[in-house]
Design a protein around this motif. Sequence first.
Motif, PDB file in Angstrom:
ATOM      1  N   GLU A 168      19.529  73.187 -50.801  1.00 24.05           N
ATOM      2  CA  GLU A 168      18.833  72.607 -51.797  1.00 24.05           C
ATOM      3  C   GLU A 168      18.036  71.454 -51.645  1.00 24.05           C
ATOM      4  OE1 GLU A 168      20.711  72.500 -56.280  1.00 24.05           O
ATOM      5  OE2 GLU A 168      20.553  74.757 -55.252  1.00 24.05           O
ATOM      6  N   TYR A 169      18.822  70.512 -51.157  1.00 20.75           N
ATOM      7  CA  TYR A 169      18.032  68.804 -51.244  1.00 20.75           C
ATOM      8  C   TYR A 169      17.129  69.312 -49.623  1.00 20.75           C
ATOM      9  CZ  TYR A 169      20.628  68.113 -54.706  1.00 20.75           C
ATOM     10  OH  TYR A 169      21.546  68.490 -55.631  1.00 20.75           O
ATOM     11  N   PRO A 170      16.090  68.497 -49.403  1.00 17.39           N
ATOM     12  CA  PRO A 170      16.008  68.381 -47.667  1.00 17.39           C
ATOM     13  C   PRO A 170      16.339  66.763 -47.140  1.00 17.39           C
ATOM     14  CG  PRO A 170      14.396  67.267 -49.851  1.00 17.39           C
ATOM     15  CD  PRO A 170      15.632  67.780 -50.330  1.00 17.39           C
ATOM     16  N   ALA A 171      16.301  67.376 -46.008  1.00 18.37           N
ATOM     17  CA  ALA A 171      16.860  66.704 -44.703  1.00 18.37           C
ATOM     18  C   ALA A 171      15.733  64.863 -44.417  1.00 18.37           C
ATOM     19  CB  ALA A 171      17.167  67.055 -43.445  1.00 18.37           C
ATOM     20  N   PRO A 172      16.251  64.059 -44.157  1.00 18.20           N
ATOM     21  CA  PRO A 172      15.061  63.299 -43.486  1.00 18.20           C
ATOM     22  C   PRO A 172      13.705  62.814 -43.345  1.00 18.20           C
ATOM     23  CG  PRO A 172      17.740  62.369 -43.507  1.00 18.20           C
ATOM     24  CD  PRO A 172      17.512  63.596 -43.520  1.00 18.20           C
ATOM     25  N   ASN A 173      13.526  64.002 -42.542  1.00 18.44           N
ATOM     26  CA  ASN A 173      12.765  64.395 -41.963  1.00 18.44           C
ATOM     27  C   ASN A 173      11.553  65.567 -43.387  1.00 18.44           C
ATOM     28  OD1 ASN A 173      13.522  67.171 -42.165  1.00 18.44           O
ATOM     29  ND2 ASN A 173      13.415  67.583 -39.998  1.00 18.44           N
ATOM     30  N   GLY A 174      12.119  65.750 -44.205  1.00 19.79           N
ATOM     31  CA  GLY A 174      11.245  66.052 -45.728  1.00 19.79           C
ATOM     32  C   GLY A 174      11.282  67.742 -45.496  1.00 19.79           C
ATOM     33  N   PHE A 175      12.783  67.950 -44.448  1.00 17.27           N
ATOM     34  CA  PHE A 175      12.906  69.483 -44.723  1.00 17.27           C
ATOM     35  C   PHE A 175      13.938  70.327 -45.239  1.00 17.27           C
ATOM     36  CE2 PHE A 175       8.898  68.572 -41.413  1.00 17.27           C
ATOM     37  CZ  PHE A 175       8.206  69.730 -41.243  1.00 17.27           C
ATOM     38  N   LEU A 176      14.136  71.230 -45.589  1.00 19.48           N
ATOM     39  CA  LEU A 176      14.863  72.299 -46.101  1.00 19.48           C
ATOM     40  C   LEU A 176      15.956  72.393 -45.540  1.00 19.48           C
ATOM     41  CD1 LEU A 176      13.209  73.491 -49.215  1.00 19.48           C
ATOM     42  CD2 LEU A 176      15.561  71.422 -49.388  1.00 19.48           C
ATOM     43  N   PRO A 177      17.068  72.871 -44.937  1.00 26.40           N
ATOM     44  CA  PRO A 177      17.798  73.161 -43.884  1.00 26.40           C
ATOM     45  C   PRO A 177      17.416  74.749 -43.168  1.00 26.40           C
ATOM     46  CG  PRO A 177      19.241  72.639 -45.820  1.00 26.40           C
ATOM     47  CD  PRO A 177      17.810  72.454 -46.097  1.00 26.40           C
ATOM     48  N   LEU A 178      16.917  75.805 -43.686  1.00 19.65           N
ATOM     49  CA  LEU A 178      16.067  76.222 -43.414  1.00 19.65           C
ATOM     50  C   LEU A 178      15.694  75.776 -42.508  1.00 19.65           C
ATOM     51  CD1 LEU A 178      16.326  80.056 -43.102  1.00 19.65           C
ATOM     52  CD2 LEU A 178      14.750  80.115 -44.191  1.00 19.65           C
ATOM     53  N   ALA A 179      14.013  75.432 -43.017  1.00 21.26           N
ATOM     54  CA  ALA A 179      12.882  75.463 -42.101  1.00 21.26           C
ATOM     55  C   ALA A 179      13.524  74.331 -40.893  1.00 21.26           C
ATOM     56  CB  ALA A 179      12.341  73.936 -42.491  1.00 21.26           C
ATOM     57  N   ASN A 180      14.590  73.761 -40.493  1.00 23.35           N
ATOM     58  CA  ASN A 180      15.082  72.477 -39.481  1.00 23.35           C
ATOM     59  C   ASN A 180      15.708  73.552 -38.739  1.00 23.35           C
ATOM     60  OD1 ASN A 180      14.436  69.835 -40.016  1.00 23.35           O
ATOM     61  ND2 ASN A 180      15.719  69.504 -41.621  1.00 23.35           N
ATOM     62  N   ALA A 181      16.028  74.856 -39.176  1.00 25.47           N
ATOM     63  CA  ALA A 181      16.719  75.753 -38.133  1.00 25.47           C
ATOM     64  C   ALA A 181      15.926  76.604 -37.138  1.00 25.47           C
ATOM     65  CB  ALA A 181      17.633  76.668 -39.399  1.00 25.47           C
ATOM     66  N   LEU A 202      10.125  78.148 -49.269  1.00 26.85           N
ATOM     67  CA  LEU A 202      10.204  76.881 -49.761  1.00 26.85           C
ATOM     68  C   LEU A 202      10.300  76.063 -48.129  1.00 26.85           C
ATOM     69  CD1 LEU A 202       8.574  74.602 -51.311  1.00 26.85           C
ATOM     70  CD2 LEU A 202      11.171  74.388 -52.027  1.00 26.85           C
ATOM     71  N   GLY A 203      10.043  75.526 -47.958  1.00 20.42           N
ATOM     72  CA  GLY A 203      10.066  74.662 -46.277  1.00 20.42           C
ATOM     73  C   GLY A 203       9.943  73.437 -46.251  1.00 20.42           C
ATOM     74  N   ASN A 204       8.869  73.040 -46.877  1.00 19.52           N
ATOM     75  CA  ASN A 204       8.810  71.234 -46.876  1.00 19.52           C
ATOM     76  C   ASN A 204       8.164  71.084 -48.197  1.00 19.52           C
ATOM     77  OD1 ASN A 204       8.229  68.645 -47.344  1.00 19.52           O
ATOM     78  ND2 ASN A 204       7.961  68.602 -44.356  1.00 19.52           N
ATOM     79  N   PRO A 205       8.285  70.675 -49.155  1.00 18.37           N
ATOM     80  CA  PRO A 205       7.840  70.866 -50.593  1.00 18.37           C
ATOM     81  C   PRO A 205       6.971  69.659 -50.758  1.00 18.37           C
ATOM     82  CG  PRO A 205      10.713  70.357 -51.085  1.00 18.37           C
ATOM     83  CD  PRO A 205      10.202  70.527 -49.306  1.00 18.37           C
ATOM     84  N   GLY A 206       7.251  68.341 -49.817  1.00 16.39           N
ATOM     85  CA  GLY A 206       5.875  67.882 -49.620  1.00 16.39           C
ATOM     86  C   GLY A 206       4.388  67.678 -49.087  1.00 16.39           C
ATOM     87  N   ASN A 207       4.698  68.634 -48.487  1.00 15.02           N
ATOM     88  CA  ASN A 207       3.321  69.011 -48.078  1.00 15.02           C
ATOM     89  C   ASN A 207       2.929  70.695 -48.089  1.00 15.02           C
ATOM     90  OD1 ASN A 207       4.887  70.315 -45.702  1.00 15.02           O
ATOM     91  ND2 ASN A 207       4.341  69.595 -44.311  1.00 15.02           N
ATOM     92  N   GLY A 208       4.436  71.752 -49.389  1.00 16.82           N
ATOM     93  CA  GLY A 208       4.075  72.978 -49.087  1.00 16.82           C
ATOM     94  C   GLY A 208       3.921  74.422 -48.266  1.00 16.82           C
ATOM     95  N   ARG A 209       5.269  73.472 -46.685  1.00 20.31           N
ATOM     96  CA  ARG A 209       4.257  74.353 -45.547  1.00 20.31           C
ATOM     97  C   ARG A 209       6.180  74.858 -45.970  1.00 20.31           C
ATOM     98  NH1 ARG A 209       2.455  72.501 -40.552  1.00 20.31           N
ATOM     99  NH2 ARG A 209       0.643  72.348 -41.228  1.00 20.31           N
ATOM    100  N   THR A 210       5.943  76.659 -45.796  1.00 17.39           N
ATOM    101  CA  THR A 210       7.005  77.686 -45.987  1.00 17.39           C
ATOM    102  C   THR A 210       7.650  77.910 -44.585  1.00 17.39           C
ATOM    103  OG1 THR A 210       5.802  79.777 -45.636  1.00 17.39           O
ATOM    104  CG2 THR A 210       5.636  78.464 -47.508  1.00 17.39           C
ATOM    105  N   PRO A 211       8.796  78.373 -44.825  1.00 20.40           N
ATOM    106  CA  PRO A 211       9.660  78.512 -43.129  1.00 20.40           C
ATOM    107  C   PRO A 211       8.709  79.862 -42.429  1.00 20.40           C
ATOM    108  CG  PRO A 211      11.121  78.872 -45.160  1.00 20.40           C
ATOM    109  CD  PRO A 211       9.588  78.440 -46.177  1.00 20.40           C
ATOM    110  N   LEU A 212       7.926  80.539 -42.679  1.00 21.77           N
ATOM    111  CA  LEU A 212       7.058  81.252 -41.946  1.00 21.77           C
ATOM    112  C   LEU A 212       6.013  80.464 -41.863  1.00 21.77           C
ATOM    113  CD1 LEU A 212       6.957  84.374 -42.031  1.00 21.77           C
ATOM    114  CD2 LEU A 212       5.263  84.821 -43.169  1.00 21.77           C
TER     115      LEU A 212
END
Length: 366
Positions: A168-181, A202-212
């Motif tokens: 549930e927590y973003p990494a230092p780059n702002g992306f959630l684990p699935l997005a980083n994978a 939800l991939g990056n809460p900051g810019n709204g990018r999804t994993p897709l």
Amino acid sequence: MDESAPDNRRIPNELEQSDSELEIELEQPLKADPELSNGTELAWPNFEARILKSTVNSVTLEWTPLECALVYSIEKYHKRRSWQQVEWSSSSPVEVTNLEENFVYRLRIKALRLAEDAGSYVAMAISPDVIASTVAAQPSTNCLSRAIRKGQQFLVKRMLRRRPSLIEYPAPNGFLPLANAIIQGEMCIIDVLLSAGCSVHLGNPGNGRTPLHLAFYYGHLPSARILLNKKANLEAMDSNGMTPAHCAVDANQLAMVNFALESGAEVEARDSCGWTLLMRAVVMDADLELIKLLVTHGADLAALDGVGNSCIDLAKLYHRPEAEDYFERVLKFRLEKTAAATADAVTKEQIQNATEKDFPGGKEGQ
């Protein structure tokens, strides 16, 4: 290992080693204890011990007291230095501190009384060995991010088993684990994260990018297929109004754009600038093959952006002579085709009118 450091047998850190490496052998032969070298066994009758608490750097040990014992010496075993005292105590329990993280220790308790000359202590009894271990520190978002970046599938799995909320927590780059994978293209880790309950929305809460969005941008087709099977939104918009297909266009991912269109992506979807997929392809200097693909799938050449520019206008503005020439040829071909179709329709209508004039009743009037 440093000679001055404890050299107990260690359980490999569960945040560093694979599952097959977590087994250790505790039954190493002990060095002879000088106090027992005379053959006299200092037995401790009815001895029982248990570990009350384990932390990262300590264990709390409780044992059965021995009658007449004045103090207790708690010792740990060192394979080169034999038994070493780590704590003194006059009662039970006692916390043994300054231990290494995630280590297994062999401990024992020595019950002591004053010697006859009252100048020293002598052992009354020595307990059986007590096995105790410290615990590993809780994994952090940084730890999980590094494990994903290095492709350590089993490490990621153990971290999430130990601390499930990390998804549930973003990494230092702002992306959630699935997005980083997905950014790393780690399919096995993607499967692990999806099984752990990571959201596909939800991939990056900051810019709204999804994993897709990220799968399309980085051209990772297998993860894009899985995300769509998990009901990811093909028309989801980020903070710039871009859909996953817009991201594929930006990254010049021809195969991903084709996949998006075949999966039902809206070819006329517009971002916050009012640009369609075709307009972004022109502006972002996409290959001509990608532009042709969009046109083949029905992209509207006459559409206007937020300031009234068409695709041809944007091709001129952004110095895309090849795209401009292609658009003009397509428009010319379409006009010629429309004119031919119109002429053919007129000809058919004229023939039909002439037929009706010469034969007013058709076959029945002949």
